[in-house]
Design an enzyme around this catalytic site. Sequence first.
Site, short mmCIF file in Angstrom:
data_model
loop_
_atom_site.label_atom_id
_atom_site.label_comp_id
_atom_site.label_asym_id
_atom_site.label_seq_id
_atom_site.Cartn_x
_atom_site.Cartn_y
_atom_site.Cartn_z
CG ASP A 175 -0.28 -0.04 2.54
OD1 ASP A 175 0.79 -0.67 2.65
OD2 ASP A 175 -0.80 0.58 3.49
CD GLU A 179 4.21 0.81 7.05
OE1 GLU A 179 4.95 1.08 8.01
OE2 GLU A 179 3.91 1.64 6.18
ZN LIG Z 1 6.87 2.37 4.09
#
Ligand SMILES: [Zn+2]
Length: 382
Positions: free
Chosen positions: A75, A141
Amino acid sequence: MADVDPVALTQALIRRPSVTPKDEGALGVLEDVLKPLGFTCHRLLFTEPGTPDIDNLYARWGTGGPHFCFAGHMDVVPVGDLKGWTVDPFGGEIVDGHLYGRGASDMKGAVAAFTAAASGFLRKRGADFKGSISLLITGDEEGPAINGTAKMLKWVAARNEKIDACVVGEPSNETSMGDMIKIGRRGSVNYALTVAGMQGHEAFPHLADTPNHRLVKMLAALTEPELDKGNEWFQQSSLQVTSIDVGNPAHNVIPATARASINIRFNDQHSSESLTKWLRKRLDEVGGRYDLQIQVSGESFLTKPGSLSDLVSNAAAAVTGRNARLSTTGGTSDARFICNYAPVVEFGLISRTMHKVDERAAVADIRSLTAIYGGILDRFFS
Ligand SMILES: [Zn+2]
């Protein structure tokens, strides 16, 4: 088996606009490269009420030991001010030797570099390689990190798979490849403090209870003492009052409540729990009614300098000629979850343009990172 080109793979990944929590086919692009190399791929969709569903990918080559894991995220953060970009953020264009696009340095470039390194390593070692290489790639993340690495690690452990060492591909270098390896990170915890009083006329304070005065005393009690002096591997922990809000426009009113926001970045001498205990003790000493909401962004972690950091340092120095500094600076990363399962360090591209407009990575750096990751695998499995 054709060699994987890390630059072309980075471009293909950037062209999938996987802004958290969306995947947009990015993990599929990676899976299509890993499967022909012999990786067993597991798509792990995790859900939790109140949070977006997240697609993740765990891919492992081999079943034997030792087991080396590369952890990363697919992501990316939003593009921000689109007008500030000189190229299409999801075009994957190369201009003057730099590959531009959201995720180029953080961290699709590193995911592609490791994939290429693993393919080169497996081709070289061939049939007599008995160890395991895995990629643990989350789609969560940059977001809340609830349906990503933490749950993947639990899933892996529940299958009795043990990870012996892990490198996270976060952009760890400051200005040149090989200048920095992260061996730890500070923790971060946020507090919302609300002090309750009783609203009333400012000229009749005996009929009211002003929360402002107690809030000021409480904040003084929190900001005056040092949390620690720092230590060999960490800078000093720091408590910052990030906001003070009363929202009272009147001169003649004592407000009912006063609020403050507090953030603590802390080293390995504390935990969010020990800090909360410390905070409450100080607030109780001032006294009166208050409410404290706590949000832990991450605990601190440290992988003490040793065999893993030496191995990564040596691999980086062999390619770049630089001696990397071992550092614990910066925000939190998913290594905070991995440290509970395996020794972990972070090494990737250069951090300078991450999360900015015109995020980019030098094509040469993506190639040198591929060589460094190859060197890490060679040394780990030698
Ligand atoms: Zn990163």
